[in-house]
Design an enzyme around this catalytic site. Structure first.
Site, mmCIF file in Angstrom:
data_model
loop_
_atom_site.group_PDB
_atom_site.id
_atom_site.type_symbol
_atom_site.label_atom_id
_atom_site.label_comp_id
_atom_site.label_asym_id
_atom_site.label_seq_id
_atom_site.Cartn_x
_atom_site.Cartn_y
_atom_site.Cartn_z
ATOM 1 N N GLY B 240 0.803 -1.219 0.000
ATOM 2 C CA GLY B 240 0.000 0.000 0.000
ATOM 3 C C GLY B 240 0.837 1.271 0.000
ATOM 4 O O GLY B 240 2.065 1.230 0.155
ATOM 5 N N HIS B 241 0.169 2.393 -0.118
ATOM 6 C CA HIS B 241 0.888 3.662 -0.197
ATOM 7 C C HIS B 241 1.599 4.001 1.112
ATOM 8 O O HIS B 241 1.113 3.703 2.189
ATOM 9 C CB HIS B 241 0.005 4.814 -0.658
ATOM 10 C CG HIS B 241 -1.246 5.038 0.129
ATOM 11 N ND1 HIS B 241 -2.104 6.054 -0.172
ATOM 12 C CD2 HIS B 241 -1.784 4.379 1.168
ATOM 13 C CE1 HIS B 241 -3.116 6.007 0.666
ATOM 14 N NE2 HIS B 241 -2.944 5.012 1.484
#
Lengths: 337, 337, 337
Positions: B240-241
């Site tokens: 994920g970011h």
């Protein structure tokens, strides 16, 4: 407002936010509360980070009224700072140029209808009887098969595949590697060998949906697989054939949904969760990460399965006892009597 | 050493290994201890396979000193036979030819800087302001967006996508279908509809990282998603970011890491494990397959969750009792008193 | 039977099914029992849907003898209605045209042998010494590397990658985004850094296998990764190097199989299940969704792990007690004595 910098006062006016402090501060970009400098906009939404406000160098901070009391710097006051920040930060996003036009390498079947202002990049293939509507962007390497529709303002970022009978609504955004409309996994056993059940349905994706990188959404066996409007899917998600997902539902990465499951509106499905087939989940259900849903859920609320994390040695002991749990329960019941 | 065959003596000298037995044995390729023939090199690292040594037909076996005592065949003695075998077997790998040059079909924006000796294959698209450094290989069908860097000696095998603001270090190797730099999954709810939070950061990948097929690494929301050097990711992993992964950490297939998790150095994450967002895992943590991490881990060691596998009938009984576990614990406590 | 419509009598004759009722009913397509109209064919296999028979408007229904008693409409009688429907519905599948010929954009190495009647679509790349056999279809954007074979009648739908040394049998079907033959995840630690273990094997896929969208099958380290005939893999599955999967085994989406696992014939592996490496599973084993297999299975049957889904509040209480389970078991044992 053509381009940055913007003053705090300009931002306040544009987004109808109350200005606290010096409106002449100039903002060139965004940053985190911890790292932002004087030319950057930050936000405070989670009270857990409130202590960072004392030390921040951010030029402007978006925050709630209650956090701004006594704050010596410049703030923009919002009832929901995260949502306000989302809108504000869009001003600073460097958007790539995707001018209308069709790259000469694109391989487009003569029966395809492409609106005038569509961007079609290099190495795109579009099959018979498909339609690309106004303002759509088809990024490099996308493959669109037969009988598909890409609705107005939708974007396939790059290397997206729409296999066949996939109809996207408006403003749908699909990230690289996603595959929509592949054959559903329909098999029948016949004299010791699998035979394939033809997958005659399609995929329908409502307006404003977003679909993550390398996510797969199979087309239906007889009827369609359906995402209602504003469904948001993260990366590497598997959606089986004939699933229906209600409007505004969001799923985190690596969720797997088996065929013919029906999921309600405003559900939140945590990363790695599994949903087995032919069941129904009502509106406003939250499933925590890596939980497995094997029966229908008829009440809104939060649901979980699994065990907590332990050091491996403790886990081995406890997991070994899990195998004896029914026996333990019967012993305990016998002792009670 | 131009090309096979090599004698056992030549191999011993080249890799500084001690020769045991006949140095004139000629080796043309590699095999497993069980299947290798007289012209093949095999290895023995796991004591569990020691019994295979008696029956092996391998021309040369890489092994520990202690395993070689009394071995009548030819051996190369190594303190770590698996690592020695890894180095030796590279001699026998048929590497495809990737000569410098740009395929005429490649679609490269005029602002892109491409070093002289780079290989760019067919159907590659490279966007504005990107840079491809010396000796890099961009395989067929790759899409590189705006503002990306592919460091010296790095290879995108085929059909890799770098969406935007992805900077790869040197000698990075990325397998087909991987997507780096897609939008992080940032959403805010506003009056009953999702709005997208712009993802303004990038992805930074350190030297010597390897990223598996169909793995996805999102770009950061404000700051970057970061892989430090020598991180090794298997296939179908979701990062994920704003995740940060420490140097030398390795993850097996299908791991999912949610946004803003920070993972230490020299960690080993088992297949299918999940790591939720906004937590920290210290150095040298091992997570076993399909475990879920929901809190920070501050001590090195091995961690697990889940239950063991059972026949379905036993499992049903025990899993039913899991629902009563808190009640059972209270009954037991009452009996103790 | 050139093209629809077909009469019920024609269908009965073609598929050797007994006709019940009016044979002149004309069928143009298929539908579900609940939704089909007079020109559509539906089926009844699951007794759970028997009540829908009273209200169906389907022109013809495929069903068992026992369900047809007293049915006033037209039926085709089959001992296995689902399998019969699978065969019947193939008549109504709109198949895209994939005529023989090589698209002018395809980039094919001069050493590649392509049979005369093969379809090669746009933006396909085929590397040295590969072979495409009679009647194969290579869809748009596929990348085939060196030393690969696509067997007769096989289809790579679109954007499939065969990296190197991948040999497909006949009538294999691979969906978009799948990656076969990428490097297995072989690493050895050497003085604090990973070194890569060369992956010298290939992938062998038997006749009639089907491989889902975005599934990854790595090539072997020394010997090959093998799928025997008629193996069916759904989407987003990870198959590690040197895995062997027996004939007629089927896996649902998001399964992960670690290196060197050997799986028997006629196994059914549920969605999201994990199988760790270097173990064996015998024939006819069923693994339920999201279960983790960490030891060899030597008896046919159904196996499971995990806990059932609960509302989050109950789950928290019970999961907390799981950490005390070994202690509880010891208390209980002490009380027994």
């Amino acid at each position: 407002m053509p381009s940055p910098p913007y003053t705090a006062a300009e931002l306040a006016e544009r987004f109808s936010l109350r200005l606290h402090g010096d409106g002449s501060v100039r903002i060139l970009g965004v940053g985190t509360l911890a790292q932002a400098g004087p030319g950057q906009l930050a936000f405070l939404a989670n009270p857990k980070y409130r202590h960072q406000l004392n030390a921040t160098n951010a030029g402007v901070v978006v925050m709630r009224e209650s956090d701004a009391e006594g704050y010596p710097g410049t703030a923009l006051i919002a009832s929901d700072p995260y949502t306000a920040f989302a809108r504000l930060s869009a001003l600073f996003e460097p958007l790539p140029s995707r001018p209308p036009g069709i790259h000469p390498s694109a391989d487009i079947h003569p029966t395809v209808r492409v609106a005038d202002d569509v961007h079609v990049a290099a190495f795109v293939s579009i099959g018979a009887n498909s339609r690309i509507e106004a303002g759509a962007v088809i990024g490099p390497g996308c493959v669109i098969g037969e009988d598909c529709v890409v609705g107005a303002g939708s974007e396939l970022v790059a290397r997206v595949t729409l296999v066949t009978r996939v109809r996207l609504g408006q403003r749908v955004r699909i990230h690289p590697g996603a595959v929509l409309g592949a054959d559903g996994f329909g098999l029948a056993m016949d004299a010791g060998r699998w035979i394939k059940v033809p997958q005659l349905g399609g995929v329908v994706v409502g307006d404003d949906c977003e679909i993550g990188a390398n996510t797969a959404i199979d087309r239906g066996a007889i009827e369609d697989t359906v995402l209602e409007e504003d469904v948001r899917l993260d990366n590497l998600i598997q959606i089986g054939h004939n699933v229906r997902i209600g409007a505004h539902t969001a799923m985190a990465g690596c969720v797997a949904v088996a065929g013919s499951a029906r999921i309600g509106r405003y559900c939140l499905i945590g990363g790695g969760a599994g949903i087995t087939g032919h069941l129904e989940i009502c509106d406003r259900v939250v499933i925590t990460a890596m939980s497995l849903v094997t029966r229908s859920i008829r009440e809104p609320g939060e649901y979980s399965s699994g065990t907590g994390l332990m050091d491996n040695r403790s886990w081995r002991k406890n997991a070994a006892r899990f195998r004896q749990l029914d026996k333990m329960a019967r012993q305990l019941r016998d002792q009670e009597n």
